[in-house]
Motif scaffolding. Structure first.
Motif, PDB file in Angstrom:
ATOM      1  N   PRO A 205       6.297  -6.877  10.415  1.00  0.00           N
ATOM      2  CA  PRO A 205       7.889  -7.311  10.716  1.00  0.00           C
ATOM      3  C   PRO A 205       8.696  -6.170  10.336  1.00  0.00           C
ATOM      4  CG  PRO A 205       6.662  -9.082  10.375  1.00  0.00           C
ATOM      5  CD  PRO A 205       5.688  -8.150  10.138  1.00  0.00           C
ATOM      6  N   GLY A 206       9.631  -5.690  11.258  1.00  0.00           N
ATOM      7  CA  GLY A 206      10.472  -4.342  11.193  1.00  0.00           C
ATOM      8  C   GLY A 206      11.441  -4.396  10.450  1.00  0.00           C
ATOM      9  N   PHE A 207      12.097  -5.638  10.161  1.00  0.00           N
ATOM     10  CA  PHE A 207      13.337  -5.587   9.477  1.00  0.00           C
ATOM     11  C   PHE A 207      13.492  -5.264   8.102  1.00  0.00           C
ATOM     12  CE2 PHE A 207      17.301  -6.827   7.226  1.00  0.00           C
ATOM     13  CZ  PHE A 207      18.381  -6.428   8.051  1.00  0.00           C
ATOM     14  N   SER A 208      12.514  -5.849   7.378  1.00  0.00           N
ATOM     15  CA  SER A 208      12.484  -5.540   5.756  1.00  0.00           C
ATOM     16  C   SER A 208      12.141  -3.887   5.544  1.00  0.00           C
ATOM     17  CB  SER A 208      11.383  -6.308   5.090  1.00  0.00           C
ATOM     18  OG  SER A 208      10.015  -5.979   5.598  1.00  0.00           O
ATOM     19  N   GLY A 209      11.460  -3.490   6.614  1.00  0.00           N
ATOM     20  CA  GLY A 209      11.122  -1.842   6.377  1.00  0.00           C
ATOM     21  C   GLY A 209      12.387  -1.111   6.742  1.00  0.00           C
ATOM     22  N   LYS A 210      13.456  -1.471   7.584  1.00  0.00           N
ATOM     23  CA  LYS A 210      14.468  -0.854   8.054  1.00  0.00           C
ATOM     24  C   LYS A 210      15.372  -0.943   6.841  1.00  0.00           C
ATOM     25  CE  LYS A 210      13.999  -1.460  12.969  1.00  0.00           C
ATOM     26  NZ  LYS A 210      14.991  -2.230  14.091  1.00  0.00           N
ATOM     27  N   PHE A 211      15.437  -2.012   6.212  1.00  0.00           N
ATOM     28  CA  PHE A 211      16.237  -2.277   5.033  1.00  0.00           C
ATOM     29  C   PHE A 211      15.950  -1.591   4.005  1.00  0.00           C
ATOM     30  CE2 PHE A 211      17.552  -4.961   1.386  1.00  0.00           C
ATOM     31  CZ  PHE A 211      18.970  -4.929   1.568  1.00  0.00           C
ATOM     32  N   ASP A 212      14.746  -1.501   3.710  1.00  0.00           N
ATOM     33  CA  ASP A 212      14.133  -0.629   2.688  1.00  0.00           C
ATOM     34  C   ASP A 212      14.328   0.770   2.801  1.00  0.00           C
ATOM     35  OD1 ASP A 212      12.741  -0.630   0.233  1.00  0.00           O
ATOM     36  OD2 ASP A 212      10.789   0.158   1.111  1.00  0.00           O
ATOM     37  N   SER A 213      14.318   1.251   3.855  1.00  0.00           N
ATOM     38  CA  SER A 213      14.502   2.464   4.131  1.00  0.00           C
ATOM     39  C   SER A 213      16.079   2.824   4.085  1.00  0.00           C
ATOM     40  CB  SER A 213      14.249   3.119   5.638  1.00  0.00           C
ATOM     41  OG  SER A 213      15.298   2.386   6.695  1.00  0.00           O
ATOM     42  N   LEU A 214      17.091   1.869   4.408  1.00  0.00           N
ATOM     43  CA  LEU A 214      18.480   1.945   3.822  1.00  0.00           C
ATOM     44  C   LEU A 214      18.728   2.322   2.285  1.00  0.00           C
ATOM     45  CD1 LEU A 214      20.658  -0.696   5.745  1.00  0.00           C
ATOM     46  CD2 LEU A 214      20.796   2.000   5.728  1.00  0.00           C
ATOM     47  N   ILE A 215      17.906   1.600   1.660  1.00  0.00           N
ATOM     48  CA  ILE A 215      17.812   1.807   0.005  1.00  0.00           C
ATOM     49  C   ILE A 215      17.314   3.172  -0.370  1.00  0.00           C
ATOM     50  CG2 ILE A 215      17.002   0.754  -2.056  1.00  0.00           C
ATOM     51  CD1 ILE A 215      16.736  -2.000  -0.622  1.00  0.00           C
ATOM     52  N   GLU A 216      16.131   3.311   0.568  1.00  0.00           N
ATOM     53  CA  GLU A 216      15.513   4.680  -0.021  1.00  0.00           C
ATOM     54  C   GLU A 216      16.543   6.032   0.533  1.00  0.00           C
ATOM     55  OE1 GLU A 216      11.982   4.724   1.949  1.00  0.00           O
ATOM     56  OE2 GLU A 216      10.812   3.461   0.771  1.00  0.00           O
ATOM     57  N   SER A 217      17.139   5.757   1.304  1.00  0.00           N
ATOM     58  CA  SER A 217      17.974   7.090   1.930  1.00  0.00           C
ATOM     59  C   SER A 217      19.230   7.222   0.884  1.00  0.00           C
ATOM     60  CB  SER A 217      18.477   6.565   3.359  1.00  0.00           C
ATOM     61  OG  SER A 217      19.276   5.591   3.468  1.00  0.00           O
ATOM     62  N   GLN A 218      19.805   5.776   0.329  1.00  0.00           N
ATOM     63  CA  GLN A 218      20.730   5.883  -0.737  1.00  0.00           C
ATOM     64  C   GLN A 218      20.046   6.718  -1.793  1.00  0.00           C
ATOM     65  OE1 GLN A 218      22.570   2.221  -1.589  1.00  0.00           O
ATOM     66  NE2 GLN A 218      21.871   1.286   0.435  1.00  0.00           N
ATOM     67  N   ASP A 219      19.206   6.178  -2.466  1.00  0.00           N
ATOM     68  CA  ASP A 219      18.687   6.957  -3.360  1.00  0.00           C
ATOM     69  C   ASP A 219      18.081   8.514  -3.244  1.00  0.00           C
ATOM     70  OD1 ASP A 219      18.577   4.362  -4.624  1.00  0.00           O
ATOM     71  OD2 ASP A 219      16.362   3.907  -4.288  1.00  0.00           O
ATOM     72  N   ALA A 220      17.844   8.750  -1.993  1.00  0.00           N
ATOM     73  CA  ALA A 220      17.678  10.086  -1.625  1.00  0.00           C
ATOM     74  C   ALA A 220      19.030  10.999  -1.860  1.00  0.00           C
ATOM     75  CB  ALA A 220      17.178  10.283  -0.462  1.00  0.00           C
ATOM     76  N   TYR A 221      20.053  10.340  -1.268  1.00  0.00           N
ATOM     77  CA  TYR A 221      21.133  11.217  -1.311  1.00  0.00           C
ATOM     78  C   TYR A 221      21.603  11.190  -2.741  1.00  0.00           C
ATOM     79  CZ  TYR A 221      21.462  11.544   3.876  1.00  0.00           C
ATOM     80  OH  TYR A 221      21.512  11.993   4.987  1.00  0.00           O
ATOM     81  N   LEU A 222      21.610  10.230  -3.401  1.00  0.00           N
ATOM     82  CA  LEU A 222      21.971  10.312  -4.872  1.00  0.00           C
ATOM     83  C   LEU A 222      21.147  11.386  -5.755  1.00  0.00           C
ATOM     84  CD1 LEU A 222      22.956   6.418  -5.883  1.00  0.00           C
ATOM     85  CD2 LEU A 222      24.546   8.511  -5.462  1.00  0.00           C
ATOM     86  N   LYS A 223      19.957  11.295  -5.372  1.00  0.00           N
ATOM     87  CA  LYS A 223      19.103  12.478  -6.003  1.00  0.00           C
ATOM     88  C   LYS A 223      19.549  13.801  -5.770  1.00  0.00           C
ATOM     89  CE  LYS A 223      14.475  14.002  -6.704  1.00  0.00           C
ATOM     90  NZ  LYS A 223      14.911  15.540  -6.565  1.00  0.00           N
ATOM     91  N   SER A 224      19.913  13.986  -4.561  1.00  0.00           N
ATOM     92  CA  SER A 224      20.602  15.222  -4.003  1.00  0.00           C
ATOM     93  C   SER A 224      21.860  15.454  -4.547  1.00  0.00           C
ATOM     94  CB  SER A 224      20.461  15.122  -2.512  1.00  0.00           C
ATOM     95  OG  SER A 224      19.676  15.411  -1.792  1.00  0.00           O
ATOM     96  N   PHE A 225      22.623  14.668  -4.956  1.00  0.00           N
ATOM     97  CA  PHE A 225      23.823  14.760  -5.552  1.00  0.00           C
ATOM     98  C   PHE A 225      23.568  15.013  -6.946  1.00  0.00           C
ATOM     99  CE2 PHE A 225      26.432  12.322  -8.927  1.00  0.00           C
ATOM    100  CZ  PHE A 225      27.624  13.102  -8.434  1.00  0.00           C
ATOM    101  N   ASN A 226      22.547  14.378  -7.710  1.00  0.00           N
ATOM    102  CA  ASN A 226      22.481  14.846  -9.165  1.00  0.00           C
ATOM    103  C   ASN A 226      21.721  16.035  -9.112  1.00  0.00           C
ATOM    104  OD1 ASN A 226      23.271  12.489 -10.831  1.00  0.00           O
ATOM    105  ND2 ASN A 226      21.378  11.169  -9.870  1.00  0.00           N
ATOM    106  N   ASP A 227      21.121  16.696  -8.213  1.00  0.00           N
ATOM    107  CA  ASP A 227      20.801  18.023  -8.324  1.00  0.00           C
ATOM    108  C   ASP A 227      21.710  18.931  -8.341  1.00  0.00           C
ATOM    109  OD1 ASP A 227      17.821  17.339  -8.212  1.00  0.00           O
ATOM    110  OD2 ASP A 227      17.784  17.460  -6.316  1.00  0.00           O
ATOM    111  N   TYR A 228      22.837  18.727  -7.463  1.00  0.00           N
ATOM    112  CA  TYR A 228      24.054  19.653  -7.283  1.00  0.00           C
ATOM    113  C   TYR A 228      25.249  19.406  -8.209  1.00  0.00           C
ATOM    114  CZ  TYR A 228      21.793  20.673  -3.000  1.00  0.00           C
ATOM    115  OH  TYR A 228      20.690  21.307  -1.792  1.00  0.00           O
TER     116      TYR A 228
END
Length: 462
Positions: A205-228
Motif C-alpha cells: 500500500p502506497g501512502f506510507s511510502g509516500k509519507f516516508d519519502s516526504l520525511i526522507e526528502s526533508q532529511d536530505a535537504y537538511l543534510k545539504s544545508f549542513n554541508d553548505y
C-alpha cells in the motif's frame, strides 16, 4: 630638510621611490597571479576528481539496479549482465584510485581526503556484498541500502571539493553539479526499488511510502544545508530543534507509518497541526538566523535577497494556510473554523509586505530566470481569493487545494534558487545555497503538515 639636498640627489631619491613602488606593485601582482594560478590548478584537479567520482557512482548505480532485479527475481533475471556490470564498476574504481595517487588530495584538502577514505572503506566491502548476492543470502532492501549509503558518501566528497575553489563561479558550478548528481541518485534509487518489486508484480500500500519519502526528502535537504552552512548555523539548527514539539511530531510520525492503509490513527488533526506548526516555527526561527548571518557583500545581491526574504516570509504564512485549509476540508468544516480565517489574515499581511518590498526594491537586479519565476508566482497569487471561496463552499477537494499552495510555493522557491546563482563570492554562494536547501526542507515539512491535517481530520489517508 630637503632644501639643502641637490637637485641631482632629489631626482635620485624620486627615482628610488618610484622603483620601490613599482617593485612593490609587481610583487603584489605576481602574488595575486600565483594565487590565481594555484586556484586554477586546484580547480583543474577538482574537475578531474569530480569526473572520476561521478563515473564510478554511475556504474555503482547501475550495479545497484541489476542487483535489485537479480535478488527480486530469485536469481533468474540479470544473471548474464551483472558480471559485466561489476567489471565496469571495478574499472572505474581503479581509475579513481589512479587519479588520487596523481593529485595527492591530502596535500590540497584534508576534509576531502577523509571523506573519500570513508567512501572507499564502504567500497572495500563490495566483494562480500556481491558474494551474498550471488548466493541469495542478502535481502534486496539491504543490498540496495549498501550501494545507496556508499554513493551518499561519494556524493558528500563533492561538497568538500567545492572548498578547493576561492572563485565563486567555480563554487557555484560545483554546487549545481552536486544537486544534479543528487537528483540522479534519487532516480537511481527509484530504479533499484522498482526493479526489485516489479518482478513480483506486487506493491505494498502506497501512502506510507509516500509519507516516508516526504520525511526522507526533508532529511536530505537538511543534510545539504549542513554541508553548505556555517558552523554557527549548523549549531543553531541543532540546538533549536532540541524541543518537545519535534519529539512529539516524531511520535505521531511513528503512528502514521505503522498504521494500516484504512487509517484509525486516534490523533486529533488540530493537535497535529498545532504541534507540527510549533516545529515549523522553530525552522522559521532558524531560517531567520540564516538570513541575518548571510555573508553578502554585493549591493545588487543584497537587494535581491531583501526581496527573496519578503517572499519567503509570505510562503511561511501560506504554508500554514495550506495546513489549516487541508484540515478544514478534511473535517468538512467542523474543525479549523476559527484558525483558518485568522491564518488568512496573517497571510494577507505578509502579502502586503511582500508587494511593498517588490515595489521598493524592483526587479532590475534579478536575472532573467528569477524574473520568470517571480512573474509566474504572482500569477498564482491572483488565484488565491478564488481558491479560498472554493474552500469555503467545499467545491474543491483536499488534494487539489493542497496542490495549489504547493505548486505556488515551488515557483517562489525556484525564484530564490535563481537568485542564489548571482553570488559574487564563495561565502555568498555557500550561504545562499544553504538557505535554499533549508527552505526546501521546510516546504516538505509544510506539505507533511497539510497532508496529515487532512488525513487526521478524516481519520484515513487521502
Amino acid at each position: 630638510m630637503f632644501k639643502n639636498i641637490s637637485i641631482k640627489m632629489k631626482l635620485i631619491i624620486q627615482a628610488i621611490i618610484t622603483v620601490a613602488v613599482i617593485v612593490l606593485l609587481v610583487g603584489v601582482i605576481i602574488n595575486a597571479s600565483n594565487t590565481k594560478v594555484n586556484n586554477l590548478e586546484d580547480i583543474q584537479k577538482s574537475s578531474k576528481l569530480l569526473s572520476v567520482i561521478s563515473l564510478l557512482i554511475h556504474e555503482t548505480q547501475k550495479e545497484r539496479g541489476m542487483t535489485a532485479g537479480f535478488l527480486g527475481s530469485g536469481g533468474k533475471n540479470f544473471k548474464d549482465k551483472i558480471s559485466d556490470q561489476r567489471d565496469a564498476t571495478d574499472k572505474k574504481l581503479v581509475n579513481l584510485k589512479n587519479v588520487l595517487n596523481i593529485i595527492q588530495i591530502q596535500n590540497i584538502d584534508n576534509e576531502t581526503y577523509m571523506a573519500i577514505n570513508l567512501a572507499l572503506k564502504d567500497m572495500s566491502s563490495i566483494a562480500q556484498i556481491r558474494t551474498s548476492v550471488d548466493s541469495l543470502s542478502i535481502k534486496g532492501a539491504k543490498a540496495i541500502a549498501y550501494y545507496t549509503n556508499m554513493n551518499a558518501k561519494f556524493l558528500s566528497t563533492i561538497v568538500k571539493i567545492s572548498n578547493f575553489s576561492k572563485l565563486p563561479e567555480a563554487t557555484q558550478q560545483i554546487i549545481a553539479y552536486l544537486n544534479f548528481l543528487l537528483a540522479k541518485e534519487r532516480a537511481g534509487i527509484e530504479r533499484a526499488v522498482g526493479t526489485n518489486i516489479t518482478y513480483a508484480d506486487y506493491f505494498l500500500p502506497g501512502f506510507s511510502g509516500k509519507f516516508d519519502s516526504l520525511i526522507e526528502s526533508q532529511d536530505a535537504y537538511l543534510k545539504s544545508f549542513n554541508d553548505y552552512a556555517s558552523i554557527d548555523a549548523q549549531k543553531f539548527l541543532k540546538d533549536t530543534l532540541d524541543h518537545n514539539s519535534v519529539k512529539e511530531v516524531n511520535s505521531m510520525r511513528d503512528i502514521i507509518l505503522n498504521a494500516k492503509e484504512i487509517g484509525g490513527f486516534g490523533v486529533d488533526s488540530q493537535y497535529w497541526f498545532d504541534t507540527i506548526t510549533a516545529k515549523l516555527g522553530l525552522l522559521k526561527k532558524t531560517e531567520n538566523f540564516i538570513i541575518q548571518n548571510l555573508r553578502i557583500t554585493n549591493e545588487k545581491t543584497k537587494q535581491n535577497v531583501k526581496l527573496s526574504v519578503a517572499l519567503s516570509n509570505l510562503v511561511h504564512e501560506t504554508q500554514k494556510e495550506r495546513g489549516a485549509t487541508a484540515g478544514f476540508i478534511g473535517s468538512k468544516g467542523k474543525k479549523f473554523i476559527t484558525k483558518l480565517p485568522a491564518q488568512r489574515l496573517l497571510t494577507n499581511k505578509k502579502l502586503d509586505i511582500a508587494l511593498k518590498t517588490l515595489k521598493q526594491v524592483g526587479t532590475k537586479y534579478l536575472n532573467s530566470e528569477a524574473k520568470m519565476y517571480l512573474n509566474k508566482a504572482l500569477v498564482q497569487l491572483k488565484r488565491l481569493e478564488n481558491i479560498r471561496k472554493n474552500v469555503d463552499q467545499f467545491s474543491i477537494g483536499g488534494a487539489k487545494a493542497i496542490g495549489y499552495y504547493t505548486n505556488m510555493h515551488a515557483i517562489f522557491i525556484n525564484m530564490i534558487s535563481a537568485v542564489t546563482k548571482d553570488a559574487t563570492t564563495v561565502h555568498e554562494a555557500r550561504d545562499l545555497s544553504a538557505w535554499y536547501n533549508f527552505i526546501m526542507s521546510k516546504e516538505r515539512a509544510g506539505i507533511e503538515r497539510a497532508v496529515m491535517s487532512n488525513s487526521f481530520a478524516r481519520n484515513k489517508f487521502l
